[in-house]
Design a protein around this motif. Sequence first.
Motif, PDB file in Angstrom:
ATOM      1  N   SER A  60       4.498  43.359  -4.575  1.00 43.83           N
ATOM      2  CA  SER A  60       3.163  44.097  -4.701  1.00 43.83           C
ATOM      3  C   SER A  60       2.579  43.977  -5.916  1.00 43.83           C
ATOM      4  O   SER A  60       1.186  44.254  -5.883  1.00 43.83           O
ATOM      5  N   THR A  61       3.233  43.455  -7.123  1.00 41.94           N
ATOM      6  CA  THR A  61       2.395  43.376  -8.159  1.00 41.94           C
ATOM      7  C   THR A  61       1.799  41.887  -8.309  1.00 41.94           C
ATOM      8  O   THR A  61       0.997  41.738  -9.321  1.00 41.94           O
ATOM      9  N   LEU A  62       1.958  41.027  -7.675  1.00 39.57           N
ATOM     10  CA  LEU A  62       1.525  39.625  -7.700  1.00 39.57           C
ATOM     11  C   LEU A  62       0.182  39.628  -7.158  1.00 39.57           C
ATOM     12  O   LEU A  62      -0.173  39.978  -5.922  1.00 39.57           O
ATOM     13  N   ARG A  63      -0.853  39.044  -7.953  1.00 35.91           N
ATOM     14  CA  ARG A  63      -2.366  39.164  -7.703  1.00 35.91           C
ATOM     15  C   ARG A  63      -2.836  37.453  -7.606  1.00 35.91           C
ATOM     16  O   ARG A  63      -3.590  37.229  -6.634  1.00 35.91           O
ATOM     17  N   THR A  64      -2.141  36.706  -8.311  1.00 37.27           N
ATOM     18  CA  THR A  64      -2.365  35.320  -8.484  1.00 37.27           C
ATOM     19  C   THR A  64      -1.782  34.408  -8.449  1.00 37.27           C
ATOM     20  O   THR A  64      -0.226  34.680  -8.455  1.00 37.27           O
ATOM     21  N   VAL A  65      -1.968  33.249  -8.407  1.00 38.17           N
ATOM     22  CA  VAL A  65      -0.852  32.134  -8.187  1.00 38.17           C
ATOM     23  C   VAL A  65      -0.054  32.125  -9.852  1.00 38.17           C
ATOM     24  O   VAL A  65       1.410  32.072  -9.631  1.00 38.17           O
ATOM     25  N   GLY A  66      -0.887  32.207 -10.696  1.00 39.45           N
ATOM     26  CA  GLY A  66      -0.344  32.520 -12.095  1.00 39.45           C
ATOM     27  C   GLY A  66       0.799  33.525 -12.116  1.00 39.45           C
ATOM     28  O   GLY A  66       1.571  33.286 -12.849  1.00 39.45           O
ATOM     29  N   ASP A  67       0.475  34.659 -11.691  1.00 38.88           N
ATOM     30  CA  ASP A  67       1.486  35.856 -11.623  1.00 38.88           C
ATOM     31  C   ASP A  67       3.069  35.303 -11.177  1.00 38.88           C
ATOM     32  O   ASP A  67       3.870  35.695 -11.503  1.00 38.88           O
ATOM     33  N   MET A  68       2.785  34.595  -9.810  1.00 37.12           N
ATOM     34  CA  MET A  68       4.042  34.173  -9.119  1.00 37.12           C
ATOM     35  C   MET A  68       4.622  33.251 -10.139  1.00 37.12           C
ATOM     36  O   MET A  68       5.772  33.202 -10.191  1.00 37.12           O
ATOM     37  N   ILE A  69       3.891  32.255 -10.629  1.00 42.91           N
ATOM     38  CA  ILE A  69       4.651  31.247 -11.631  1.00 42.91           C
ATOM     39  C   ILE A  69       5.188  31.958 -12.867  1.00 42.91           C
ATOM     40  O   ILE A  69       6.397  31.556 -13.090  1.00 42.91           O
ATOM     41  N   GLU A  70       4.330  32.859 -13.466  1.00 47.68           N
ATOM     42  CA  GLU A  70       5.115  33.549 -14.675  1.00 47.68           C
ATOM     43  C   GLU A  70       6.381  34.122 -14.128  1.00 47.68           C
ATOM     44  O   GLU A  70       7.413  34.176 -14.842  1.00 47.68           O
ATOM     45  N   GLY A  71       6.439  35.019 -12.927  1.00 48.42           N
ATOM     46  CA  GLY A  71       7.494  35.572 -12.407  1.00 48.42           C
ATOM     47  C   GLY A  71       8.647  34.797 -12.002  1.00 48.42           C
ATOM     48  O   GLY A  71       9.802  35.075 -12.620  1.00 48.42           O
ATOM     49  N   VAL A  72       8.344  33.634 -11.721  1.00 48.21           N
ATOM     50  CA  VAL A  72       9.467  32.636 -11.138  1.00 48.21           C
ATOM     51  C   VAL A  72      10.098  32.163 -12.658  1.00 48.21           C
ATOM     52  O   VAL A  72      11.421  31.975 -12.680  1.00 48.21           O
ATOM     53  N   THR A  73       9.131  31.769 -13.509  1.00 45.45           N
ATOM     54  CA  THR A  73       9.601  31.176 -14.708  1.00 45.45           C
ATOM     55  C   THR A  73      10.562  32.416 -15.648  1.00 45.45           C
ATOM     56  O   THR A  73      11.640  31.875 -15.764  1.00 45.45           O
ATOM     57  N   LYS A  74      10.185  33.592 -15.414  1.00 48.02           N
ATOM     58  CA  LYS A  74      11.013  34.604 -16.107  1.00 48.02           C
ATOM     59  C   LYS A  74      12.403  34.817 -15.322  1.00 48.02           C
ATOM     60  O   LYS A  74      13.477  34.843 -15.884  1.00 48.02           O
ATOM     61  N   LEU A  75      12.391  34.686 -14.001  1.00 47.92           N
ATOM     62  CA  LEU A  75      13.640  34.960 -12.998  1.00 47.92           C
ATOM     63  C   LEU A  75      14.384  33.694 -13.369  1.00 47.92           C
ATOM     64  O   LEU A  75      15.981  33.922 -13.479  1.00 47.92           O
ATOM     65  N   ARG A  76      13.982  32.359 -13.452  1.00 45.77           N
ATOM     66  CA  ARG A  76      14.644  31.189 -13.654  1.00 45.77           C
ATOM     67  C   ARG A  76      15.321  31.264 -15.124  1.00 45.77           C
ATOM     68  O   ARG A  76      16.507  30.871 -15.386  1.00 45.77           O
ATOM     69  N   THR A  77      14.798  31.968 -15.981  1.00 41.90           N
ATOM     70  CA  THR A  77      15.214  32.005 -17.532  1.00 41.90           C
ATOM     71  C   THR A  77      16.534  32.937 -17.575  1.00 41.90           C
ATOM     72  O   THR A  77      17.356  32.882 -18.405  1.00 41.90           O
ATOM     73  N   ALA A  78      16.395  34.209 -16.506  1.00 39.27           N
ATOM     74  CA  ALA A  78      17.232  35.230 -16.711  1.00 39.27           C
ATOM     75  C   ALA A  78      18.614  34.687 -15.903  1.00 39.27           C
ATOM     76  O   ALA A  78      19.439  35.160 -16.046  1.00 39.27           O
ATOM     77  N   VAL A  79      18.601  33.741 -14.965  1.00 41.15           N
ATOM     78  CA  VAL A  79      19.726  33.081 -14.445  1.00 41.15           C
ATOM     79  C   VAL A  79      20.441  31.894 -15.143  1.00 41.15           C
ATOM     80  O   VAL A  79      19.786  31.180 -15.815  1.00 41.15           O
ATOM     81  N   PRO A  80      21.733  32.266 -15.447  1.00 40.98           N
ATOM     82  CA  PRO A  80      22.324  31.297 -16.182  1.00 40.98           C
ATOM     83  C   PRO A  80      22.285  29.731 -15.704  1.00 40.98           C
ATOM     84  O   PRO A  80      22.229  29.744 -14.475  1.00 40.98           O
ATOM     85  N   SER A  81      22.202  28.813 -16.527  1.00 43.62           N
ATOM     86  CA  SER A  81      21.814  27.578 -16.067  1.00 43.62           C
ATOM     87  C   SER A  81      23.109  26.988 -15.231  1.00 43.62           C
ATOM     88  O   SER A  81      22.493  26.066 -14.359  1.00 43.62           O
ATOM     89  N   ALA A  82      24.018  27.189 -15.376  1.00 45.44           N
ATOM     90  CA  ALA A  82      25.133  26.905 -14.297  1.00 45.44           C
ATOM     91  C   ALA A  82      24.786  27.147 -12.811  1.00 45.44           C
ATOM     92  O   ALA A  82      25.359  26.478 -12.020  1.00 45.44           O
ATOM     93  N   THR A  83      24.102  28.162 -12.417  1.00 46.56           N
ATOM     94  CA  THR A  83      23.824  28.595 -11.249  1.00 46.56           C
ATOM     95  C   THR A  83      22.647  27.998 -10.575  1.00 46.56           C
ATOM     96  O   THR A  83      22.346  28.199  -9.430  1.00 46.56           O
ATOM     97  N   ILE A  84      21.597  27.361 -11.405  1.00 47.06           N
ATOM     98  CA  ILE A  84      20.455  26.884 -11.101  1.00 47.06           C
ATOM     99  C   ILE A  84      20.442  25.356 -10.587  1.00 47.06           C
ATOM    100  O   ILE A  84      21.148  24.596 -11.117  1.00 47.06           O
ATOM    101  N   THR A  85      20.239  25.467  -9.338  1.00 41.64           N
ATOM    102  CA  THR A  85      20.045  24.008  -8.608  1.00 41.64           C
ATOM    103  C   THR A  85      18.834  23.571  -8.238  1.00 41.64           C
ATOM    104  O   THR A  85      17.841  24.345  -7.817  1.00 41.64           O
ATOM    105  N   THR A  86      18.583  22.367  -8.503  1.00 42.45           N
ATOM    106  CA  THR A  86      17.310  21.760  -8.196  1.00 42.45           C
ATOM    107  C   THR A  86      17.562  20.629  -7.406  1.00 42.45           C
ATOM    108  O   THR A  86      18.628  19.929  -7.408  1.00 42.45           O
ATOM    109  N   PRO A  87      16.725  20.390  -6.495  1.00 39.62           N
ATOM    110  CA  PRO A  87      16.931  19.387  -5.392  1.00 39.62           C
ATOM    111  C   PRO A  87      16.500  17.984  -6.087  1.00 39.62           C
ATOM    112  O   PRO A  87      16.054  17.770  -7.100  1.00 39.62           O
TER     113      PRO A  87
END
Length: 87
Positions: A60-87
């Motif tokens: 509900s707080t997302l208003r722009t594409v930039g908001d979404m990208i900022e949120g994803v970046t923060k969430l990825r930073t909070a996840v330990p790198s061992a659990t991040i998988t990229t295709p």
Amino acid sequence: MNDIADRCIDIIAKSKGIPASTITLASTFDELNIDSLDKINISFEVEEAFNIEIPDEALSTLRTVGDMIEGVTKLRTAVPSATITTP
């Protein structure tokens, strides 16, 4: 732009059937005709693409594409790198 931004923009573009080149970080969801159902569907795709979980209240707080990208970046930073998988 970075990889997160490019991937998020691609997800939005495919979801709405519009060219990715027309989407910028400043594009609002209103401008892109993204309603609440679209936001939910896009968030599911983003969660799967980045192996993250977006809190429902954050949508509900997302208003722009930039908001979404900022949120994803923060969430990825909070996840330990061992659990991040990229295709």
